[in-house]
Design an enzyme around this catalytic site. Structure first.
Site, PDB file in Angstrom:
ATOM      1  N   GLU A 168       2.925  -2.761 -17.139  1.00 43.50           N
ATOM      2  CA  GLU A 168       2.436  -3.954 -16.555  1.00 43.50           C
ATOM      3  C   GLU A 168       1.111  -4.204 -16.031  1.00 43.50           C
ATOM      4  O   GLU A 168       0.436  -2.842 -15.947  1.00 43.50           O
ATOM      5  CB  GLU A 168       3.443  -4.563 -15.548  1.00 43.50           C
ATOM      6  N   CYS A 181      -5.158  -5.566 -12.136  1.00 43.50           N
ATOM      7  CA  CYS A 181      -4.474  -4.224 -11.819  1.00 43.50           C
ATOM      8  C   CYS A 181      -3.884  -3.652 -13.186  1.00 43.50           C
ATOM      9  O   CYS A 181      -3.147  -4.301 -13.745  1.00 43.50           O
ATOM     10  CB  CYS A 181      -3.400  -4.739 -10.755  1.00 43.50           C
ATOM     11  N   CYS A 240       6.373   7.342 -13.804  1.00 44.93           N
ATOM     12  CA  CYS A 240       5.403   8.277 -13.171  1.00 44.93           C
ATOM     13  C   CYS A 240       6.059   9.522 -12.524  1.00 44.93           C
ATOM     14  O   CYS A 240       7.456   9.141 -11.963  1.00 44.93           O
ATOM     15  CB  CYS A 240       4.954   7.436 -11.630  1.00 44.93           C
ATOM     16  N   CYS A 291       7.726   8.612  -5.635  1.00 39.75           N
ATOM     17  CA  CYS A 291       7.785   8.136  -4.229  1.00 39.75           C
ATOM     18  C   CYS A 291       8.936   7.220  -3.743  1.00 39.75           C
ATOM     19  O   CYS A 291       9.509   6.586  -4.841  1.00 39.75           O
ATOM     20  CB  CYS A 291       6.483   7.330  -3.867  1.00 39.75           C
ATOM     21  N   CYS A 326       8.998   3.201  -4.471  1.00 39.20           N
ATOM     22  CA  CYS A 326       8.218   2.804  -5.496  1.00 39.20           C
ATOM     23  C   CYS A 326       9.416   2.785  -6.815  1.00 39.20           C
ATOM     24  O   CYS A 326       9.945   3.580  -7.100  1.00 39.20           O
ATOM     25  CB  CYS A 326       7.026   3.534  -6.013  1.00 39.20           C
ATOM     26  N   CYS A 382       3.841  -4.719  -7.505  1.00 41.80           N
ATOM     27  CA  CYS A 382       4.187  -3.306  -7.747  1.00 41.80           C
ATOM     28  C   CYS A 382       5.437  -3.219  -8.795  1.00 41.80           C
ATOM     29  O   CYS A 382       6.527  -2.878  -7.809  1.00 41.80           O
ATOM     30  CB  CYS A 382       4.207  -2.490  -6.497  1.00 41.80           C
TER      31      CYS A 382
HETATM   32  N1  SAH Z   1      -0.024   6.033  -8.134  1.00 42.09           N
HETATM   33  C1  SAH Z   1      -1.073   5.528  -7.530  1.00 42.09           C
HETATM   34  C2  SAH Z   1      -1.315   4.212  -7.678  1.00 42.09           C
HETATM   35  C3  SAH Z   1      -0.186   3.193  -8.280  1.00 42.09           C
HETATM   36  S1  SAH Z   1       0.655   2.663  -6.941  1.00 42.09           S
HETATM   37  C4  SAH Z   1      -0.731   5.410  -6.062  1.00 42.09           C
HETATM   38  O1  SAH Z   1       0.248   5.831  -5.398  1.00 42.09           O
HETATM   39  O2  SAH Z   1      -1.695   5.046  -5.220  1.00 42.09           O
HETATM   40  C5  SAH Z   1      -0.317   1.548  -6.174  1.00 42.09           C
HETATM   41  C6  SAH Z   1       0.031   1.059  -4.673  1.00 42.09           C
HETATM   42  O3  SAH Z   1       1.282   0.516  -4.826  1.00 42.09           O
HETATM   43  C7  SAH Z   1       0.119   2.430  -3.930  1.00 42.09           C
HETATM   44  O4  SAH Z   1      -0.346   2.229  -2.771  1.00 42.09           O
HETATM   45  C8  SAH Z   1       1.656   2.445  -3.852  1.00 42.09           C
HETATM   46  O5  SAH Z   1       2.186   3.210  -2.736  1.00 42.09           O
HETATM   47  C9  SAH Z   1       2.069   0.969  -3.680  1.00 42.09           C
HETATM   48  N2  SAH Z   1       3.717   0.851  -3.937  1.00 42.09           N
HETATM   49  C10 SAH Z   1       4.311   1.207  -4.620  1.00 42.09           C
HETATM   50  N3  SAH Z   1       5.644   0.784  -4.735  1.00 42.09           N
HETATM   51  C11 SAH Z   1       5.701  -0.200  -3.671  1.00 42.09           C
HETATM   52  C12 SAH Z   1       6.390  -1.245  -3.267  1.00 42.09           C
HETATM   53  N4  SAH Z   1       7.691  -1.101  -3.642  1.00 42.09           N
HETATM   54  N5  SAH Z   1       5.983  -2.105  -2.404  1.00 42.09           N
HETATM   55  C13 SAH Z   1       4.713  -2.034  -2.012  1.00 42.09           C
HETATM   56  N6  SAH Z   1       3.680  -0.984  -2.414  1.00 42.09           N
HETATM   57  C14 SAH Z   1       4.187  -0.353  -3.207  1.00 42.09           C
HETATM   58 FE1  SF4 Z   2       3.817   7.230  -8.906  1.00 42.56          FE
HETATM   59 FE2  SF4 Z   2       4.625   5.016  -7.509  1.00 42.56          FE
HETATM   60 FE3  SF4 Z   2       4.119   7.141  -6.015  1.00 42.56          FE
HETATM   61 FE4  SF4 Z   2       2.164   5.658  -7.152  1.00 42.56          FE
HETATM   62  S1  SF4 Z   2       3.660   5.084  -5.554  1.00 42.56           S
HETATM   63  S2  SF4 Z   2       2.486   8.168  -7.170  1.00 42.56           S
HETATM   64  S3  SF4 Z   2       2.965   4.985  -9.166  1.00 42.56           S
HETATM   65  S4  SF4 Z   2       5.742   6.964  -7.596  1.00 42.56           S
END
Ligand code: SAH
Ligand code: SF4
Length: 385
Positions: A93, A106, A113, A117, A120, A351
């Site tokens: 996306e 974005c 990934c 996390c 996420c 996100c």
């Molecule tokens: N992988 C990279 C960039 C993509 S994620 C990273 O982790 O920085 C971009 C941002 O979205 C990151 O700060 C991540 O922590 C946040 N993010 C991911 N899932 C989310 C969620 N469900 N709600 C709010 N922020 C989220």
């Molecule tokens: Fe990967 Fe999501 Fe963690 Fe960013 S926040 S590193 S996209 S798992």
């Protein structure tokens, strides 16, 4: 397998080498690059100031390979979200966020990934594959020219790019750097170094490489003030703990004395959102928590992100008052802190949400084909009505 070179894979240096291989002078590469990125052209036939012989060569050996668009949703607040098909049942996306004086795009760097996390939805999908440079650039190329065509604009629509879509950009470093160069190049998108942001969960060695190869703005996803909690939320912390991560941030800033790091912090109810967590963060970034390990203060801003919930996470968004109280602690300590506005809620533009719908790969292919729509960009060379 198509043997034609995808010109979106090449930065200007790469395109110059390609053109030289065709027996063409370097300035032809600049012309071609401008046609593609500044004017959104994909048909060589339309590039009328290129010699016919070159256009013919290009038509057989090269192409501008756009990503198929599965869907386009526009929110009431003007946010636009595209879902692109990257093959094999995978989708990524891209989100455009308009603001009064600028537009931000974005962009995704991977299908899925590997970092995983907890909060996420991309992380919950697992890792499918790295995007190519061309697939990263194709998101900007398409969005910029689509937005111009839809609104009848001739001037630039996208002033900022953030690598905050799906994927960990610093785990796709080889493809990322040429894509960043095209974003920055005056003959490409001409974005300033401070208006292109790489967001990372903390891949320390690649932060160091980015500093020398292409020092754009850096956002680091922190989410916790100590290693125990951070390991739980961001598993990569086991490999690169906070002391190492903050030291890498300091080295990054040494190369860019007028810059700062943006720390992102996802606010999770009852997990990382108390005033005590905020105070511990202050100690950490002001160099008191890890002083014994030689880590000093890091020039930074904080961006608090209200958690965007999805069922499999089992997590809940922090209440608004708790986010405000958290921000207050940071601000009192002199740290500039913003709270991310939730935009495009009506189209799930936050996100990982829409692509989350296609995460079940067994049926994804079928659903992708059902939902695919074709969007044509009006070629920049075509006369406008
Ligand atoms: N992988 C990279 C960039 C993509 S994620 C990273 O982790 O920085 C971009 C941002 O979205 C990151 O700060 C991540 O922590 C946040 N993010 C991911 N899932 C989310 C969620 N469900 N709600 C709010 N922020 C989220
Ligand atoms: Fe990967 Fe999501 Fe963690 Fe960013 S926040 S590193 S996209 S798992």
């Amino acid at each position: 397998m198509d043997a034609r070179v995808n010109l979106l894979d090449l930065d200007l240096e790469g395109l110059a080498a390609f053109c030289e291989g065709l027996g063409e002078k370097r300035f032809r590469a600049t012309q071609l690059y401008r046609w593609i990125h500044q004017r959104g052209a994909s048909q060589f036939e339309a590039m009328t100031d290129l010699a016919r012989s070159l256009r013919d060569k290009l038509a057989t050996r090269a192409e501008v390979r756009a990503l198929p668009v599965i869907s386009e949703h526009t929110s009431a607040d003007g946010t636009v979200k595209w879902l692109f098909d990257v093959g094999g049942g995978n989708a990524v996306e891209t989100v455009f966020i308009p603001e009064v004086d600028r537009g931000t795009l974005c962009i995704s760097s991977q299908a899925g990934c590997a970092v995983g996390c907890r909060f996420c939805s991309t992380g919950h999908q697992g890792f499918s594959r790295n995007l190519t440079t061309g697939e990263i650039v194709a998101q900007l190329w398409f969005a910029e020219h689509r937005l111009r065509a839809v609104g009848g604009h001739t001037e630039r629509r996208i002033d900022n790019v953030v690598m905050m879509g799906m994927g960990e950009p610093l785990q796709n470093y080889g493809a990322l750097v040429p894509a960043l160069r095209t974003m920055l190049d005056d003959h490409g998108y001409g974005l300033s170094r401070r208006r292109v942001t790489v967001s990372t969960s903390g891949v320390v060695p690649m932060i160091d490489r980015l500093r020398t190869d292409c020092p754009v703005a850096l956002a680091v996803s922190l989410h916790a003030p100590d290693d125990v909690l951070r390991e739980h939320l961001v598993p990569l912390n086991r490999k690169y703990p906070l002391a190492e991560l903050l030291a890498a941030c300091q080295r990054y800033l040494d190369a860019a004395p007028r810059d700062f790091i943006t720390f992102e912090y996802c606010m999770l109810d009852g997990v990382n959102d108390t005033p005590a967590h905020a105070q511990a963060l202050v100690e950490l970034v002001q160099g008191r928590a890890e002083a014994s390990r030689g880590v000093g203060a890091v020039r930074c801003k904080f961006n608090l992100i209200p958690f965007n919930p999805f069922p499999a996470s089992g997590l809940v968004r922090s209440p608004r008052e708790r986010v405000l109280a958290f921000a207050e602690v940071l601000q009192q300590a002199g740290i500039v802190t913003t709270i991310r506005k939730t935009r495009g809620d009506d189209i799930d533009a936050a996100c990982g949400q829409l692509a989350g719908e296609v995460q079940d790969r067994t049926q994804a292919r079928e659903r992708l084909s059902q939902r695919r729509a074709v969007f044509d960009i009006v070629p920049a060379a075509a006369p406008r009505p």
